[in-house]
Structure formats: C-alpha cells, structure tokens
Scaffold this motif. Structure first.
Motif, PDB file in Angstrom:
ATOM      1  N   PRO A 160      -3.354  -4.047   2.687  1.00 40.82           N
ATOM      2  CA  PRO A 160      -3.534  -3.141   1.538  1.00 40.82           C
ATOM      3  C   PRO A 160      -3.554  -1.664   1.893  1.00 40.82           C
ATOM      4  CG  PRO A 160      -5.066  -4.991   1.425  1.00 40.82           C
ATOM      5  CD  PRO A 160      -4.424  -5.063   2.767  1.00 40.82           C
ATOM      6  N   SER A 161      -3.828  -1.300   3.146  1.00 43.43           N
ATOM      7  CA  SER A 161      -3.979   0.113   3.491  1.00 43.43           C
ATOM      8  C   SER A 161      -2.663   0.872   3.523  1.00 43.43           C
ATOM      9  CB  SER A 161      -4.669   0.247   4.848  1.00 43.43           C
ATOM     10  OG  SER A 161      -3.865  -0.308   5.865  1.00 43.43           O
ATOM     11  N   PHE A 162      -1.531   0.170   3.587  1.00 42.58           N
ATOM     12  CA  PHE A 162      -0.252   0.866   3.719  1.00 42.58           C
ATOM     13  C   PHE A 162       0.328   1.218   2.353  1.00 42.58           C
ATOM     14  CE2 PHE A 162      -0.486  -1.281   7.821  1.00 42.58           C
ATOM     15  CZ  PHE A 162      -0.176  -0.222   8.675  1.00 42.58           C
ATOM     16  N   PRO A 163       0.667   2.488   2.138  1.00 44.02           N
ATOM     17  CA  PRO A 163       1.323   2.871   0.879  1.00 44.02           C
ATOM     18  C   PRO A 163       2.660   2.146   0.730  1.00 44.02           C
ATOM     19  CG  PRO A 163       0.567   4.807   2.101  1.00 44.02           C
ATOM     20  CD  PRO A 163       0.432   3.629   3.022  1.00 44.02           C
ATOM     21  N   VAL A 164       3.031   1.878  -0.493  1.00 49.90           N
ATOM     22  CA  VAL A 164       4.268   1.157  -0.771  1.00 49.90           C
ATOM     23  C   VAL A 164       5.469   1.837  -0.117  1.00 49.90           C
ATOM     24  CG1 VAL A 164       5.856   0.442  -2.598  1.00 49.90           C
ATOM     25  CG2 VAL A 164       3.384   0.161  -2.905  1.00 49.90           C
ATOM     26  N   ALA A 165       5.475   3.152  -0.087  1.00 55.42           N
ATOM     27  CA  ALA A 165       6.631   3.896   0.416  1.00 55.42           C
ATOM     28  C   ALA A 165       6.915   3.636   1.895  1.00 55.42           C
ATOM     29  CB  ALA A 165       6.427   5.397   0.188  1.00 55.42           C
ATOM     30  N   VAL A 166       5.883   3.320   2.682  1.00 53.63           N
ATOM     31  CA  VAL A 166       6.094   3.142   4.119  1.00 53.63           C
ATOM     32  C   VAL A 166       6.178   1.669   4.528  1.00 53.63           C
ATOM     33  CG1 VAL A 166       4.906   5.311   4.571  1.00 53.63           C
ATOM     34  CG2 VAL A 166       3.644   3.156   4.785  1.00 53.63           C
ATOM     35  N   LYS A 167       5.889   0.755   3.594  1.00 51.41           N
ATOM     36  CA  LYS A 167       5.862  -0.659   3.958  1.00 51.41           C
ATOM     37  C   LYS A 167       7.177  -1.153   4.576  1.00 51.41           C
ATOM     38  CE  LYS A 167       2.210  -2.244   0.791  1.00 51.41           C
ATOM     39  NZ  LYS A 167       1.337  -2.922   1.767  1.00 51.41           N
ATOM     40  N   ASP A 173      -1.265 -12.252   1.540  1.00 51.83           N
ATOM     41  CA  ASP A 173      -2.393 -12.368   0.622  1.00 51.83           C
ATOM     42  C   ASP A 173      -3.359 -11.207   0.850  1.00 51.83           C
ATOM     43  OD1 ASP A 173      -4.620 -13.022  -0.857  1.00 51.83           O
ATOM     44  OD2 ASP A 173      -4.947 -14.970   0.094  1.00 51.83           O
ATOM     45  N   PRO A 174      -3.550 -10.306  -0.124  1.00 52.51           N
ATOM     46  CA  PRO A 174      -4.495  -9.202   0.065  1.00 52.51           C
ATOM     47  C   PRO A 174      -5.900  -9.682   0.420  1.00 52.51           C
ATOM     48  CG  PRO A 174      -3.175  -8.848  -1.899  1.00 52.51           C
ATOM     49  CD  PRO A 174      -2.895 -10.251  -1.446  1.00 52.51           C
ATOM     50  N   GLY A 175      -6.240 -10.915   0.003  1.00 56.12           N
ATOM     51  CA  GLY A 175      -7.551 -11.471   0.311  1.00 56.12           C
ATOM     52  C   GLY A 175      -7.717 -11.907   1.746  1.00 56.12           C
ATOM     53  N   SER A 176      -6.665 -11.753   2.558  1.00 52.85           N
ATOM     54  CA  SER A 176      -6.746 -12.115   3.973  1.00 52.85           C
ATOM     55  C   SER A 176      -7.248 -10.966   4.846  1.00 52.85           C
ATOM     56  CB  SER A 176      -5.368 -12.543   4.489  1.00 52.85           C
ATOM     57  OG  SER A 176      -4.939 -13.736   3.873  1.00 52.85           O
ATOM     58  N   TYR A 177      -7.463  -9.801   4.222  1.00 56.36           N
ATOM     59  CA  TYR A 177      -7.765  -8.607   5.003  1.00 56.36           C
ATOM     60  C   TYR A 177      -9.201  -8.132   4.814  1.00 56.36           C
ATOM     61  CZ  TYR A 177      -2.784  -8.646   5.787  1.00 56.36           C
ATOM     62  OH  TYR A 177      -1.526  -9.042   6.153  1.00 56.36           O
ATOM     63  N   SER A 178      -9.676  -7.429   5.833  1.00 58.64           N
ATOM     64  CA  SER A 178     -11.025  -6.866   5.805  1.00 58.64           C
ATOM     65  C   SER A 178     -11.076  -5.640   4.901  1.00 58.64           C
ATOM     66  CB  SER A 178     -11.441  -6.483   7.231  1.00 58.64           C
ATOM     67  OG  SER A 178     -11.522  -7.624   8.060  1.00 58.64           O
ATOM     68  N   ALA A 179     -12.282  -5.128   4.707  1.00 61.74           N
ATOM     69  CA  ALA A 179     -12.466  -3.984   3.820  1.00 61.74           C
ATOM     70  C   ALA A 179     -11.738  -2.739   4.312  1.00 61.74           C
ATOM     71  CB  ALA A 179     -13.954  -3.690   3.656  1.00 61.74           C
ATOM     72  N   ASP A 180     -11.429  -2.669   5.617  1.00 62.29           N
ATOM     73  CA  ASP A 180     -10.702  -1.506   6.128  1.00 62.29           C
ATOM     74  C   ASP A 180      -9.235  -1.521   5.716  1.00 62.29           C
ATOM     75  OD1 ASP A 180      -9.473  -3.361   7.825  1.00 62.29           O
ATOM     76  OD2 ASP A 180     -10.350  -2.551   9.662  1.00 62.29           O
ATOM     77  N   GLY A 181      -8.769  -2.625   5.130  1.00 64.59           N
ATOM     78  CA  GLY A 181      -7.419  -2.684   4.603  1.00 64.59           C
ATOM     79  C   GLY A 181      -6.329  -2.897   5.610  1.00 64.59           C
TER      80      GLY A 181
END
Length: 233
Positions: free
Chosen positions: A157-164, A200-208
């Motif tokens: 989740p921490s990566f902006p769509v533009a850089v993915k 799955d976004p739910g696979s990641y920690s709070a740091d994203g």
C-alpha cells in the motif's frame, strides 16, 4: 505442549486452516529426521523478521518459524539470524557473511536484493554477483543454501500508483534473476513471488511495505515444503 510453546493450540488458530499456511502436523511430517543442526540466516528486513502481528496467526517471524519447526525435529539445532533491515546486497555480504561462515552452518538462508531493486539505482548484474558470492561461500563451507524470491513489493500500500509499474518491473527482474542464479548454483529455492497474498493489502504491516505475520506464515510454509521436497517427502 508447554505453556510457552508458540504453537500451543495451533489446530484451533486461523492459521491452521489457512490454505496457504502449514496445516497442523504438516511440518513435523515434512521435516522428520532432517539432518540440519546449525541454521544461519543472513539478509535484510525480510531476514530479520519485520512484521505486525495478526490475530489467529503464530507470533513468529518466518525465519524464526522455520527455526522452530526444524528444532522440533532436531533438538540440538543452533540458530543464528544476522538480518538487518534496509541493507542492500553488498552491505549484507560485507557485514554478515564472515560471521555466518564462522558460525559453521549446515543450512543457511540468504535473502537480499530487495532494497537494491526498490531503487532506480538497481544494477541487476551487481546484485547477482553479491548474491552469488554469498551463496557460493556458504556452499563451499558445507551448507545447504536456501534462496528466496520475495513478494513483489509494488503491491504494498505504501507505493503510489504512478510508481508501481517501475517498482514491479525491478522486483520481477530480481525474482527471475535470483531463480536463475539458484538453478545455476543448486540452491534450495523458495519462490514467493507471484503468490496471491502479495496482491492483498491485508497482507502488509501498518508501515505499508513489510509483510505482516500472516505473510510470514505463508513464506514459512513455502520454505518448509521446499525443505520437505529436498528430503524426498
């Protein structure tokens, strides 16, 4: 099981029924009679075990979970984890390899390169060379070596769509090249890249960016199953 056993009551946990994780008793069946007594881990945050707890999942980072499952079948097992977050592959080799060799492992896990691939400065040939140097040195010292294709972190989740797309391209390059290196050098390769959980976004920690302990449980299962295959199970 003892009260302080992290797997006490495992069969009642959500993890035991998660199809991507180890079933109750699966690790014991796969690792029974294994030969390893000295297990070393070198690498970055993936090695060190950064990850948030998840209700219903064992509170062990993936390498610690592997160690626990190995030790359950080999009580004399000794474990050394030198992983440090944010290191690039060259830094892992410079700061951890010699100590790992002095430890004298008969099983070693090497996971590095992710912090190289996350950057635009990524140089695949140089990262390959660092990984190959670590793997070869450990093999020459008598260790079976585990290599890893890590999750494609562009889904975090921490990566902006533009850089993915750019991040994904570099992460996939790292994964392909690590798999090719593993085939060339004869490692026990664990390919986590492309696993459904990475999307799955739910696979990641709070740091994203770092996987949570469900992700750790999944990667531990993949590793234990790869060891079981190596043992002919």
């Amino acid at each position: 099981m003892a009260a302080d056993d992290p797997l006490a009551g495992y069969g009642s946990l959500a993890e035991a029924t998660d199809p991507y994780c180890l079933a109750a008793g699966e690790a014991a069946r796969l690792l029974a009679g294994h030969p390893w007594k000295r297990f070393a881990v070198i690498g970055d945050s993936v090695a060190s075990g950064v990850g948030d707890p998840v209700p219903g999942y064992v509170e062990l980072a993936w390498c610690d979970r592997i160690r626990f499952e190995l030790a359950a079948q080999q009580p004399d097992l000794v474990y050394l984890n030198l992983g440090v977050r944010e290191l690039r592959a060259a830094e892992v080799r410079a700061t951890q390899l010699d100590e790992a060799l002095r430890f004298g492992p008969d099983l070693a896990l090497v996971v590095a390169g992710g912090n190289d691939a996350l950057r635009r400065s990524y140089r695949p040939d140089e990262t390959d060379a660092e990984l190959a140097a670590m793997v070869t040195a450990l093999q020459e010292a008598g260790a079976d070596v585990i290599t890893v294709g890590i999750f494609d972190a562009s889904y975090a989740p921490s990566f902006p769509v533009a850089v993915k797309p750019q991040v994904s391209e570099r992460m996939m390059t790292l994964s392909r090249r690590t798999a090719a290196l593993a085939a060339r050098l004869g490692t026990l390769h664990v390919d986590c890249t492309g696993h459904p959980a990475e999307r799955d976004p739910g696979s990641y920690s709070a740091d994203g960016i770092h996987g949570n302990l469900r992700s750790h449980g999944i990667c531990a299962a993949l590793t234990v199953r790869r060891l079981g295959t190596h043992l002919g199970r």
